[in-house]
Write an enzyme that holds these catalytic residues in place. Structure first.
Site, short mmCIF file in Angstrom:
data_model
loop_
_atom_site.label_atom_id
_atom_site.label_comp_id
_atom_site.label_asym_id
_atom_site.label_seq_id
_atom_site.Cartn_x
_atom_site.Cartn_y
_atom_site.Cartn_z
N GLU A 1 0.83 -1.21 0.00
CA GLU A 1 0.00 0.00 0.00
C GLU A 1 0.86 1.26 0.00
O GLU A 1 0.54 2.23 -0.67
CB GLU A 1 -0.93 -0.01 1.23
N THR B 1 -11.31 7.25 -13.61
CA THR B 1 -10.34 6.76 -12.64
C THR B 1 -10.74 5.44 -12.00
O THR B 1 -9.95 4.82 -11.32
CB THR B 1 -10.07 7.84 -11.56
#
Length: 505
Positions: free
Chosen positions: A368, A494
């Site tokens: 992440e 997106t």
């Protein structure tokens, strides 16, 4: 099965890379790998449909459900465009039944304008564009109009968010009371990632209000004030004052919170070059400034390239995120569209850097958040930093798509099969470590054995993005595939929902 590249081999690849425009166009054919991705999609859908539908997401370990996105069935709406591309009429019809029944005026939750726009509004608009265009005939055409009707219904519910002194919207709103969370600023990405969806809705309906609302907010970002919060041309601060539209800080990055503002600048130009030339110019300025001022190379791996951040104290921050790895795809799209080989080359360098974050972990999946600041390396990660050029700040993987997304763009722009293999390796590892009996779970630590444990949540963007970009990499040629140069007939939001590019009537 994970492919391991020796460091010398990776460096050699970077040095000897064939110029993008010298490589032949991708050869499209049916591929058994596309079928494998279809199977994974059906597996995830069946688990969601059996255990969580019509809630927002499946908890794929406990077989429970969550409602983090307004209780409107986010996974179903987010899955629609992928199901259409896979030509799975059964799933498409199930989703159309659901969308027709949703009452977007009712929820007990605070609603994110940004998340609702990119998932729900975009999912429905994209489904409409696909089913009225290249996928026409997949389902009964009489069932398709509800997508545009519900898109307009949702926009009518949401549009009061823009009712501010400046026109910069609130993000968190209460659609029951007409209230908001009282925020004084909105994020750069949140403010700058509405214009594609709301403009497309205006172009489809003939009601220009939606475009005007989103473009009024965007205009503050295209003409930013004060000047001190644009330290390099095109790169602007990460927050906007709702009261007056002025930038609230000078924190510069392509990380989460700012990312999709830059993404949409070039995509608006793809959507309609006649109306959005200024968006192109601002993207070019940001891209050039990023190459000149934010490009960063780890001290232990000078062949690797990441994008740094920049703060108001004029200091670079050597930290990045999985979210940021869309950046390579953005440079590739802009580079091929504008015939800028320097952008293409830099985009491929960014893609290779993000590949390193996948290729260097025990699971073959990237973390992440990661860093390459040599002053902050934990003792337990010194070997990783020496070998790979980064260390992990947050090892979770929550089914994010950005690395696969950029691999896909690299394949489409260069035709180099290396990038297809990178997509396949990533998909295979996700299928290996994240798959459960009913879906796909996140991982606690991508650099631990078996992912360090699983996270009991299947984000809707697993359907919308991870499985879509994986599928498209191996799918036959179609109108919605990304094209080199200026040949795109669709442009992706997106959340990976494709919109038909504007054509004057």
């Amino acid at each position: 099965m994970r492919t391991l590249l020796a460091l010398a081999a990776l460096a050699g690849f970077a040095a000897a890379r064939v110029p993008a425009y010298a490589i032949t166009r991708p050869v499209m054919r049916s591929d058994s790998r596309a079928d494998a991705v279809k199977e994974a999609f059906s597996h995830a859908w069946d688990g969601y449909y059996n255990y969580a539908f019509p809630h927002d997401e499946l908890h794929p370990i406990s077989n429970g459900y969550g409602d983090s996105r307004n209780h409107w069935g986010a996974s179903a709406v987010d899955a629609l465009s992928t199901a259409i591309m896979m030509r799975n009429a059964t799933i498409v019809n199930q989703i159309l039944d659901h969308i027709a029944a949703v009452d977007y005026s009712k929820t007990n939750a605070m609603v994110s304008l940004f998340e609702t726009t990119i998932r729900y509004l975009a999912g429905m608009i994209s489904g409409y564009d696909l089913l009225k265009g290249p996928a026409a005939g997949l389902v009964d055409d009489s069932r398709v109009d509800v997508l545009l009707e519900q898109s307009q219904n949702l926009a009518e519910v949401l549009k009061f968010a823009f009712d501010t002194p400046s026109g910069v919207p609130y993000n968190m709103i209460n659609i029951t009371s007409g209230g908001n969370d009282g925020a004084t600023t909105n994020g750069l990405a949140v403010t700058g990632t509405l214009v594609l969806e709301w403009t497309r809705l205006s172009d489809l309906t003939g009601n220009d209000e939606y475009a005007r609302l989103s473009q009024r907010a965007e205009d503050y970002l295209l003409h930013p004030e004060p000047a001190q919060y644009e330290p390099f041309p095109g790169l602007i601060g990460s927050a906007v004052n709702i009261a007056d539209g002025k930038l609230a800080n000078g924190h510069i990055s392509w990380n989460g919170g700012a990312d999709s503002y830059y993404e949409y600048l070039i995509k608006m130009y793809v959507y309609d070059p006649e109306r959005f030339g200024l968006y192109r110019d601002r993207w070019v300025a940001a891209a050039e400034s990023s190459i000149n001022h934010l490009a960063s190379h780890p001290s232990t791996r000078p062949d690797v390239t990441f994008l740094a951040t920049y703060n108001e104290e004029h200091q670079l921050g050597l930290t990045s995120q999985h979210l940021t790895c869309f950046d390579g795809g953005s440079f590739l799209l802009g580079g091929t569209l504008l015939d800028r080989q320097d952008f293409v080359d830099f985009g491929l360098d960014l893609v290779a850097g993000c590949h390193e974050t996948y290729n260097s972990t025990l699971t073959g999946i990237g973390p992440e958040q990661f860093s390459w600041d040599p002053n902050g390396v934990p003792d337990s990660q010194k070997e990783l930093f020496e070998r790979a050029g980064f260390y992990i700040n947050s090892g979770q993987y929550i089914l994010r798509p950005e690395v696969i997304e950029s691999f896909y763009y690299a394949w489409r722009v260069t035709g180099d099969g290396t990038y297809r293999e990178w997509v396949w390796n990533a998909f295979t590892n996700i299928n290996k470590y994240c798959r459960t009996a009913t879906g796909f779970a996140g991982l606690e630590n991508v650099n631990a054995a078996n992912g360090g444990g699983r996270i009991d949540n299947q984000e809707s963007f697993m359907f919308a993005e991870v499985l879509k970009y994986s599928f498209l990499t191996f799918a036959p040629e179609d109108d919605w595939q990304v094209q080199k140069g200026s040949g795109n007939t669709f442009v992706y939001n997106t959340e990976a929902h494709p919109f038909k590019v504007y054509t004057p009537q």
